[in-house]
Scaffold this active site. Sequence first.
Site, mmCIF file in Angstrom:
data_model
loop_
_atom_site.group_PDB
_atom_site.id
_atom_site.type_symbol
_atom_site.label_atom_id
_atom_site.label_comp_id
_atom_site.label_asym_id
_atom_site.label_seq_id
_atom_site.Cartn_x
_atom_site.Cartn_y
_atom_site.Cartn_z
ATOM 1 N N ALA A 39 -5.633 -9.724 -10.048
ATOM 2 C CA ALA A 39 -6.507 -9.777 -8.862
ATOM 3 C C ALA A 39 -7.959 -9.512 -9.249
ATOM 4 O O ALA A 39 -8.880 -10.206 -8.791
ATOM 5 C CB ALA A 39 -6.042 -8.756 -7.819
ATOM 6 N N LYS A 40 -8.178 -8.517 -10.107
ATOM 7 C CA LYS A 40 -9.554 -8.135 -10.444
ATOM 8 C C LYS A 40 -10.220 -9.152 -11.377
ATOM 9 O O LYS A 40 -11.441 -9.330 -11.333
ATOM 10 C CB LYS A 40 -9.564 -6.727 -11.051
ATOM 11 C CG LYS A 40 -9.227 -5.622 -10.046
ATOM 12 C CD LYS A 40 -10.052 -5.724 -8.769
ATOM 13 C CE LYS A 40 -10.085 -4.437 -7.973
ATOM 14 N NZ LYS A 40 -10.814 -4.582 -6.686
ATOM 15 N N TYR B 80 -2.704 -6.000 -10.317
ATOM 16 C CA TYR B 80 -4.093 -5.551 -10.087
ATOM 17 C C TYR B 80 -5.060 -6.200 -11.072
ATOM 18 O O TYR B 80 -6.160 -6.614 -10.692
ATOM 19 C CB TYR B 80 -4.107 -4.030 -10.213
ATOM 20 C CG TYR B 80 -5.407 -3.337 -9.882
ATOM 21 C CD1 TYR B 80 -5.791 -3.140 -8.559
ATOM 22 C CD2 TYR B 80 -6.225 -2.823 -10.888
ATOM 23 C CE1 TYR B 80 -6.970 -2.459 -8.253
ATOM 24 C CE2 TYR B 80 -7.391 -2.140 -10.591
ATOM 25 C CZ TYR B 80 -7.764 -1.960 -9.269
ATOM 26 O OH TYR B 80 -8.929 -1.283 -8.982
HETATM 27 P P1 NAP Z 1 -9.469 4.106 -2.038
HETATM 28 O O1 NAP Z 1 -10.018 5.482 -2.059
HETATM 29 O O2 NAP Z 1 -7.995 3.926 -2.102
HETATM 30 O O3 NAP Z 1 -10.064 3.347 -0.752
HETATM 31 C C1 NAP Z 1 -9.705 2.028 -0.474
HETATM 32 C C2 NAP Z 1 -9.847 1.784 1.008
HETATM 33 O O4 NAP Z 1 -9.477 0.414 1.281
HETATM 34 C C3 NAP Z 1 -8.938 2.694 1.854
HETATM 35 O O5 NAP Z 1 -9.675 3.285 2.908
HETATM 36 C C4 NAP Z 1 -7.889 1.708 2.362
HETATM 37 O O6 NAP Z 1 -7.354 2.024 3.631
HETATM 38 C C5 NAP Z 1 -8.694 0.420 2.462
HETATM 39 N N1 NAP Z 1 -7.829 -0.740 2.569
HETATM 40 C C6 NAP Z 1 -6.655 -0.979 1.903
HETATM 41 N N2 NAP Z 1 -6.111 -2.119 2.304
HETATM 42 C C7 NAP Z 1 -6.924 -2.636 3.245
HETATM 43 C C8 NAP Z 1 -6.878 -3.811 4.051
HETATM 44 N N3 NAP Z 1 -5.864 -4.693 3.939
HETATM 45 N N4 NAP Z 1 -7.889 -4.047 4.931
HETATM 46 C C9 NAP Z 1 -8.898 -3.158 5.043
HETATM 47 N N5 NAP Z 1 -8.996 -2.026 4.321
HETATM 48 C C10 NAP Z 1 -8.024 -1.765 3.420
HETATM 49 O O7 NAP Z 1 -10.050 3.236 -3.259
HETATM 50 P P2 NAP Z 1 -11.404 3.378 -4.125
HETATM 51 O O8 NAP Z 1 -11.065 4.119 -5.352
HETATM 52 O O9 NAP Z 1 -12.543 3.812 -3.278
HETATM 53 O O10 NAP Z 1 -11.594 1.839 -4.573
HETATM 54 C C11 NAP Z 1 -12.427 0.926 -3.868
HETATM 55 C C12 NAP Z 1 -12.461 -0.398 -4.611
HETATM 56 O O11 NAP Z 1 -12.907 -0.194 -5.947
HETATM 57 C C13 NAP Z 1 -11.101 -1.071 -4.707
HETATM 58 O O12 NAP Z 1 -11.257 -2.471 -4.638
HETATM 59 C C14 NAP Z 1 -10.638 -0.676 -6.099
HETATM 60 O O13 NAP Z 1 -9.701 -1.589 -6.602
HETATM 61 C C15 NAP Z 1 -11.959 -0.706 -6.849
HETATM 62 N N6 NAP Z 1 -11.955 0.100 -8.074
HETATM 63 C C16 NAP Z 1 -11.737 1.448 -8.040
HETATM 64 C C17 NAP Z 1 -11.753 2.172 -9.232
HETATM 65 C C18 NAP Z 1 -11.533 3.668 -9.274
HETATM 66 O O14 NAP Z 1 -11.474 4.215 -10.393
HETATM 67 N N7 NAP Z 1 -11.421 4.375 -8.145
HETATM 68 C C19 NAP Z 1 -11.970 1.517 -10.449
HETATM 69 C C20 NAP Z 1 -12.174 0.137 -10.451
HETATM 70 C C21 NAP Z 1 -12.171 -0.556 -9.260
HETATM 71 P P3 NAP Z 1 -5.970 2.851 3.765
HETATM 72 O O15 NAP Z 1 -6.293 4.234 3.352
HETATM 73 O O16 NAP Z 1 -5.617 2.738 5.211
HETATM 74 O O17 NAP Z 1 -4.990 2.177 2.845
#
Ligand code: NAP
Length: 251
Positions: free
Chosen positions: A155-156, A152
């Site tokens: 990737a980031k 991760y």
């Molecule tokens: P989340 O709640 O897990 O939501 C991610 C969404 O992406 C889910 O609906 C998932 O669908 C979808 N997804 C996964 N694989 C996919 C694919 N191949 N094609 C299309 N959609 C796909 O995550 P989040 O916390 O909102 O995070 C959103 C972004 O912010 C991510 O890039 C994450 O790395 C980044 N981020 C998050 C945090 C944090 O603290 N939450 C911190 C830093 C960065 P499914 O449910 O079907 O898998």
Amino acid sequence: MAGSRTAIVTGAARGIGAAVAQRLAADGNAVAVLDLDEAACADTVAAIEAAGGRALAVGADVADEASVAAAVERIAAELGEPTILVNNAGILRDNLLFKMSVDDWDAVLNVHLRGAFLMARAVQKYMVDAKFGRIVNLSSTSALGNRGQANYSAAKAGMQGFTKTLAIELGKFGVTANAIAPGFIATEMTAATAARVGADFEDFKAAAAGQIPVARVGEPADIAHTASFFASEGAGFVSGQVIYVAGGPKD
Ligand code: NAP
């Protein structure tokens, strides 16, 4: 009204993506709510429509070239030619290096990096034609290194280099590219991390907040606000930047 363009937000069925989609719609843009499962996008679309906005649910796998091509063509035909793209779809497959499988590595690199590349490549032609575009990529504070996240964090960090290169290549066409690097944001992703380490989510959030200068964890709306700024007409001179949205400084 700030918007009135067509935006695509990937991974917008829930979490940060859902909040970004709703915010870009509130800004006046038509929004393609893209996620793996089209049916899972229904709640985000309904919330946008209930607020008077326009949205389309799109099922696609961002890591799959044909799926991305079909989705972007459908969005251009049914919603309008996209000139705002938020690459937000993401997954975690955390493990210490010695236990990390090749599948864990490939899955994470594929969704985040390959996905952002395929989406940006498919959408850039509409942006170049329109002489306007806004690409926003989701990085993370994990880009700076985080135990258990070799895949991760790679990737980031990669998202940041990708963003800067898009900014250099596409700037002359009126297209900006920027990255948001969130810290701890309360979503299903962080809830899953708490569950994985056997912690109650409320305790996990309280512990995280104790390490954050503004003394709280982030909410999806914090990221949506930053995405709205990057996507706005007025942000045209801001490109190739990474903003850490983490309640305090990161470097
Ligand atoms: P989340 O709640 O897990 O939501 C991610 C969404 O992406 C889910 O609906 C998932 O669908 C979808 N997804 C996964 N694989 C996919 C694919 N191949 N094609 C299309 N959609 C796909 O995550 P989040 O916390 O909102 O995070 C959103 C972004 O912010 C991510 O890039 C994450 O790395 C980044 N981020 C998050 C945090 C944090 O603290 N939450 C911190 C830093 C960065 P499914 O449910 O079907 O898998």
